[in-house]
Design a protein around this motif. Structure first.
Motif, PDB file in Angstrom:
ATOM      1  N   ALA A 124       4.336  -5.590  -6.470  1.00 45.12           N
ATOM      2  CA  ALA A 124       2.920  -5.648  -6.091  1.00 45.12           C
ATOM      3  C   ALA A 124       2.562  -4.639  -5.011  1.00 45.12           C
ATOM      4  CB  ALA A 124       2.575  -7.065  -5.622  1.00 45.12           C
ATOM      5  N   GLU A 125       3.503  -4.372  -4.092  1.00 41.35           N
ATOM      6  CA  GLU A 125       3.209  -3.529  -2.940  1.00 41.35           C
ATOM      7  C   GLU A 125       3.482  -2.045  -3.171  1.00 41.35           C
ATOM      8  OE1 GLU A 125       1.816  -4.399  -0.127  1.00 41.35           O
ATOM      9  OE2 GLU A 125       1.651  -6.515  -0.656  1.00 41.35           O
ATOM     10  N   LEU A 126       4.566  -1.711  -3.876  1.00 39.41           N
ATOM     11  CA  LEU A 126       5.007  -0.316  -3.955  1.00 39.41           C
ATOM     12  C   LEU A 126       4.015   0.590  -4.683  1.00 39.41           C
ATOM     13  CD1 LEU A 126       7.320   1.421  -2.966  1.00 39.41           C
ATOM     14  CD2 LEU A 126       8.485   1.051  -5.151  1.00 39.41           C
ATOM     15  N   PRO A 127       3.362   0.155  -5.782  1.00 39.45           N
ATOM     16  CA  PRO A 127       2.397   1.058  -6.428  1.00 39.45           C
ATOM     17  C   PRO A 127       1.309   1.544  -5.480  1.00 39.45           C
ATOM     18  CG  PRO A 127       2.900  -0.770  -7.883  1.00 39.45           C
ATOM     19  CD  PRO A 127       3.544  -1.089  -6.560  1.00 39.45           C
ATOM     20  N   GLY A 128       0.825   0.673  -4.600  1.00 41.25           N
ATOM     21  CA  GLY A 128      -0.191   1.101  -3.639  1.00 41.25           C
ATOM     22  C   GLY A 128       0.374   2.013  -2.577  1.00 41.25           C
ATOM     23  N   ASN A 129       1.613   1.739  -2.133  1.00 44.05           N
ATOM     24  CA  ASN A 129       2.226   2.561  -1.088  1.00 44.05           C
ATOM     25  C   ASN A 129       2.520   3.978  -1.574  1.00 44.05           C
ATOM     26  OD1 ASN A 129       2.182   0.309   0.538  1.00 44.05           O
ATOM     27  ND2 ASN A 129       4.326  -0.234   0.181  1.00 44.05           N
ATOM     28  N   VAL A 130       3.007   4.100  -2.808  1.00 44.59           N
ATOM     29  CA  VAL A 130       3.425   5.411  -3.298  1.00 44.59           C
ATOM     30  C   VAL A 130       2.238   6.316  -3.599  1.00 44.59           C
ATOM     31  CG1 VAL A 130       3.479   4.915  -5.779  1.00 44.59           C
ATOM     32  CG2 VAL A 130       5.157   6.506  -4.812  1.00 44.59           C
ATOM     33  N   SER A 131       1.060   5.719  -3.798  1.00 41.96           N
ATOM     34  CA  SER A 131      -0.105   6.518  -4.187  1.00 41.96           C
ATOM     35  C   SER A 131      -1.024   6.876  -3.030  1.00 41.96           C
ATOM     36  CB  SER A 131      -0.915   5.760  -5.254  1.00 41.96           C
ATOM     37  OG  SER A 131      -1.343   4.506  -4.748  1.00 41.96           O
ATOM     38  N   THR A 132      -0.632   6.524  -1.805  1.00 36.98           N
ATOM     39  CA  THR A 132      -1.458   6.909  -0.658  1.00 36.98           C
ATOM     40  C   THR A 132      -1.266   8.384  -0.352  1.00 36.98           C
ATOM     41  OG1 THR A 132       0.304   6.248   0.861  1.00 36.98           O
ATOM     42  CG2 THR A 132      -1.391   4.605   0.340  1.00 36.98           C
ATOM     43  N   ALA A 133      -2.220   8.957   0.361  1.00 40.28           N
ATOM     44  CA  ALA A 133      -2.241  10.404   0.574  1.00 40.28           C
ATOM     45  C   ALA A 133      -1.006  10.894   1.328  1.00 40.28           C
ATOM     46  CB  ALA A 133      -3.516  10.799   1.317  1.00 40.28           C
ATOM     47  N   HIS A 134      -0.550  10.153   2.345  1.00 42.99           N
ATOM     48  CA  HIS A 134       0.509  10.666   3.210  1.00 42.99           C
ATOM     49  C   HIS A 134       1.899  10.578   2.583  1.00 42.99           C
ATOM     50  CE1 HIS A 134       0.777   6.321   4.048  1.00 42.99           C
ATOM     51  NE2 HIS A 134       2.019   6.572   4.403  1.00 42.99           N
ATOM     52  N   THR A 135       2.049   9.787   1.506  1.00 44.23           N
ATOM     53  CA  THR A 135       3.381   9.662   0.896  1.00 44.23           C
ATOM     54  C   THR A 135       3.676  10.787  -0.083  1.00 44.23           C
ATOM     55  OG1 THR A 135       2.561   8.274  -0.912  1.00 44.23           O
ATOM     56  CG2 THR A 135       3.295   7.145   1.090  1.00 44.23           C
ATOM     57  N   GLY A 136       2.647  11.423  -0.617  1.00 48.47           N
ATOM     58  CA  GLY A 136       2.870  12.507  -1.559  1.00 48.47           C
ATOM     59  C   GLY A 136       3.481  12.061  -2.867  1.00 48.47           C
ATOM     60  N   GLY A 137       3.227  10.820  -3.267  1.00 49.98           N
ATOM     61  CA  GLY A 137       3.746  10.344  -4.548  1.00 49.98           C
ATOM     62  C   GLY A 137       5.189   9.907  -4.509  1.00 49.98           C
ATOM     63  N   PHE A 138       5.726   9.625  -3.319  1.00 50.69           N
ATOM     64  CA  PHE A 138       7.114   9.173  -3.196  1.00 50.69           C
ATOM     65  C   PHE A 138       7.194   8.087  -2.138  1.00 50.69           C
ATOM     66  CE2 PHE A 138      11.127   9.580  -0.733  1.00 50.69           C
ATOM     67  CZ  PHE A 138      12.000   9.087  -1.698  1.00 50.69           C
ATOM     68  N   ALA A 139       7.954   7.033  -2.447  1.00 54.10           N
ATOM     69  CA  ALA A 139       8.133   5.964  -1.472  1.00 54.10           C
ATOM     70  C   ALA A 139       9.403   5.193  -1.788  1.00 54.10           C
ATOM     71  CB  ALA A 139       6.936   5.017  -1.474  1.00 54.10           C
ATOM     72  N   VAL A 140      10.063   4.707  -0.747  1.00 57.63           N
ATOM     73  CA  VAL A 140      11.177   3.770  -0.876  1.00 57.63           C
ATOM     74  C   VAL A 140      10.813   2.523  -0.084  1.00 57.63           C
ATOM     75  CG1 VAL A 140      12.949   5.523  -1.223  1.00 57.63           C
ATOM     76  CG2 VAL A 140      12.375   4.810   1.098  1.00 57.63           C
ATOM     77  N   VAL A 168       3.563   3.563 -11.703  1.00 58.15           N
ATOM     78  CA  VAL A 168       4.579   2.784 -10.991  1.00 58.15           C
ATOM     79  C   VAL A 168       4.448   1.301 -11.312  1.00 58.15           C
ATOM     80  CG1 VAL A 168       5.417   2.104  -8.707  1.00 58.15           C
ATOM     81  CG2 VAL A 168       4.808   4.492  -9.158  1.00 58.15           C
ATOM     82  N   ALA A 169       3.226   0.809 -11.364  1.00 56.02           N
ATOM     83  CA  ALA A 169       3.003  -0.602 -11.705  1.00 56.02           C
ATOM     84  C   ALA A 169       3.510  -0.901 -13.113  1.00 56.02           C
ATOM     85  CB  ALA A 169       1.519  -0.951 -11.583  1.00 56.02           C
ATOM     86  N   ALA A 170       3.219   0.008 -14.056  1.00 61.79           N
ATOM     87  CA  ALA A 170       3.678  -0.185 -15.437  1.00 61.79           C
ATOM     88  C   ALA A 170       5.199  -0.119 -15.526  1.00 61.79           C
ATOM     89  CB  ALA A 170       3.041   0.869 -16.338  1.00 61.79           C
ATOM     90  N   ALA A 171       5.823   0.728 -14.714  1.00 62.77           N
ATOM     91  CA  ALA A 171       7.277   0.871 -14.749  1.00 62.77           C
ATOM     92  C   ALA A 171       7.977  -0.426 -14.335  1.00 62.77           C
ATOM     93  CB  ALA A 171       7.711   2.026 -13.847  1.00 62.77           C
ATOM     94  N   PHE A 172       7.452  -1.103 -13.338  1.00 61.34           N
ATOM     95  CA  PHE A 172       8.030  -2.395 -12.950  1.00 61.34           C
ATOM     96  C   PHE A 172       7.940  -3.396 -14.103  1.00 61.34           C
ATOM     97  CE2 PHE A 172       7.767  -1.066  -8.463  1.00 61.34           C
ATOM     98  CZ  PHE A 172       8.947  -1.609  -7.988  1.00 61.34           C
ATOM     99  N   VAL A 173       6.801  -3.443 -14.745  1.00 66.89           N
ATOM    100  CA  VAL A 173       6.627  -4.374 -15.869  1.00 66.89           C
ATOM    101  C   VAL A 173       7.578  -4.011 -17.002  1.00 66.89           C
ATOM    102  CG1 VAL A 173       5.011  -5.214 -17.615  1.00 66.89           C
ATOM    103  CG2 VAL A 173       4.229  -4.844 -15.266  1.00 66.89           C
ATOM    104  N   ASP A 174       7.634  -2.716 -17.352  1.00 64.57           N
ATOM    105  CA  ASP A 174       8.504  -2.275 -18.439  1.00 64.57           C
ATOM    106  C   ASP A 174       9.971  -2.545 -18.123  1.00 64.57           C
ATOM    107  OD1 ASP A 174       6.330  -1.416 -19.868  1.00 64.57           O
ATOM    108  OD2 ASP A 174       6.499   0.681 -19.257  1.00 64.57           O
TER     109      ASP A 174
END
Length: 518
Positions: free
Chosen positions: A51-67, A96-102
């Motif tokens: 639930a949390e990671l898709p929002g975190n990875v898509s913010t401007a400062h992360t550049g599309g990457f998050a752990v 990212v959200a779809a990847a968790f579901v898949d």
């Protein structure tokens, strides 16, 4: 997945139908302890991350990457998400959200899953897989990767020319992606490059590494994929090929699959040299066309000499100094390891007849063969020749070709032919130790003196691997059916596909995955 623990079963599931770009796939770690039950604390932590990671990875400062990490041991969940560099925030979040579901649907109850979608990569696990990037753990040869390829071919003008064009764009993408680590342009994503090549048809490609890699790690990761592409896919004209790992991705396609203008604009390589013109015997044209033909022949000869000179220089440099980025298969020629052709091995084994089968394991089938000179050999036909077979081939050839000890099985050579991957060993007459220990129907249980000599021989072989050889090697899959017995019951350690090479001076190492046989 990151460590090459092929003793732990990994299942790759296709999630989406084929398209112009690779289908989404899920890689499930089916190892001991790699499961969780429904409604458990681990599942709750996983759902929280999903639930949390898709929002975190898509913010401007992360550049599309998050752990991220959620929970406490033993129910901790570790996750990584990386979106392709051209994807906007909305598409990144959705991918990212779809990847968790898949991943959860494809690998139910598995706590280690990697999902490769078209626009993103997601990894979640109950293990600290990011530790693999530490200097004492990073070994690019242990990186697990998942290849993808199109089922259809391209109507290219010439397969060789098409392959040269692919090699050119992939090499340029690797160099450019690595170079972005030192760039000053804030709009350029670290370790990401797209390219377009003016060919018929046009060729598009992209390369990307996880931003947490060092520049050298990114370079090693992508160069490994570049080498694999040349070894496995060249000689064909596939419309797209993709190579994926948690740490990097490399792909080409004859159709556009990323957004925006390509970062690299490349011209096609020169076409293959045309045949020399046939000399005409028409009156008045003979001298001119003869002169033109002679000039073409001379020019072609000069080109050939220049090419030969170039390869001679490269070969000399490779022989005089082996660089750290040398791929393992390039080291084979220094080890006096023969290269067999497939027809010779087919003839030796009666086309891999069941009558010549010596045994079968998780990684291949072994056949007895007799070469044309009468020499008896054992031919191991590897299974899973895409990534698993080639990885085992590299490991086995590199290690055994450099090792000489009476208690290690001798590797005679190898064969790499399109989809076939084979290893050729000395033939060991009495088979494996497990037959003597557990097959009571044979009625030939070894006596204590023979058992003592077998134990002592195995110990000498392991001591050689750990202490006395020029390479420090941990076998990691030592078991009774990997011990072969010679005519005098002399033991020989075999099957180095899972072996790990330690750097000089290292007396210990850590791993986040169990390997070997359950």
């Amino acid at each position: 997945m990151m460590l090459a623990g092929y003793g732990i079963l990994a299942v790759v599931l296709v999630l989406l139908p084929p398209s112009a770009t690779p289908a989404g796939i899920a890689d499930c770690d089916l190892g001991v302890g790699n499961t969780y039950v429904g409604n458990s604390t681990f599942e709750a932590n996983l759902n929280h991350l999903a639930a949390e990671l898709p929002g975190n990875v898509s913010t401007a400062h992360t550049g599309g990457f998050a752990v991220a990490t959620v929970g406490a041991d033993p129910d901790q969940v570790f996750a990584l998400a990386l979106c392709r560099g051209d994807v906007n925030a909305t598409a990144c979040r959705a991918c990212v959200a779809a990847a968790f579901v898949d991943g959860k649907n494809a690998c139910p109850g598995i706590n280690g899953v990697t999902v490769y979608e078209d626009a993103c990569v997601v990894r979640f696990s109950g293990q600290r897989f990011m530790d693999f990037l530490s200097p004492d753990q990073w070994q690019v040869t242990e990186m697990i990767w998942v290849p993808e390829q199109a089922s259809e071919s391209v109507n290219a003008p010439a397969v060789g020319w098409f392959n040269a064009a692919i090699a050119k764009i992939l090499a340029a993408l690797v160099d450019h992606a690595v170079a972005t680590a030192t760039g000053n342009n804030s709009t350029t994503k670290k370790y990401f490059a797209t390219g377009e090549e003016d060919f018929d048809p046009n060729i598009y490609g992209f390369a990307q590494c996880v931003p947490d890699l060092t520049q050298e790690q990114c370079k090693e990761c992508l160069n490994t994929f570049l080498f694999q592409a040349k070894q496995v896919y060249f000689g064909k004209s596939l419309s797209w090929v993709g190579m994926n790992s948690v740490w990097c991705r490399l792909m080409y396609s004859v159709r556009p699959f990323y957004g925006g203008r390509a970062m690299l604009q490349l011209s096609a390589p020169p076409p293959p040299a045309a045949e020399a013109p046939v000399l005409s015997l028409e009156p008045g044209a003979g001298k001119k066309k003869s002169a033109a033909g002679i000039a073409a022949v001379v020019a072609s000869s000069v080109v050939v000499l220049l090419i030969l000179s170039f390869f001679a220089v490269v070969l000399f440099r490779r022989r005089s100094k082996v660089t750290e980025t040398d791929h393992q298969l390039r080291k084979i020629t220094r080890a006096q390891c023969l290269i067999f052709d497939l027809p010779a091995l087919q003839e030796a084994t009666d086309n891999f007849s069941d009558n010549n089968k010596l045994g079968e394991g998780g990684y291949g089938i072994v056949y007895k063969g007799v070469l044309s000179d009468g020499q008896e050999v054992a031919v191991k036909k590897l299974l899973g020749t895409s990534e698993h077979g080639l990885d085992q081939l590299q490991n086995e050839v590199l290690l055994l070709a450099e090792l000489q000890h009476k208690n290690l099985v001798k590797l005679q050579g190898f064969c790499l032919h399109q989809g076939e991957t084979l290893l050729v060993y000395e033939y060991v007459k009495n088979g494996s130790l497990d037959n003597f220990l557990f097959d009571t129907s044979r009625g030939n249980t070894p006596n204590w003196e023979q058992l003592y000599n077998i134990i002592f021989g195995i110990a000498k072989g392991i001591l050689y691997l750990h202490e006395d050889s020029s390479l420090r090697i941990i076998h990691r899959d030592l078991k009774s059916n990997n011990i072969l017995l010679g005519e005098d019951m002399e033991p020989k350690i075999a099957d180095f596909g899972l072996a790990r090479l330690l750097e000089e001076g290292h007396t210990n190492t850590r791993t986040t995955r169990i390997v070997g046989t359950l």
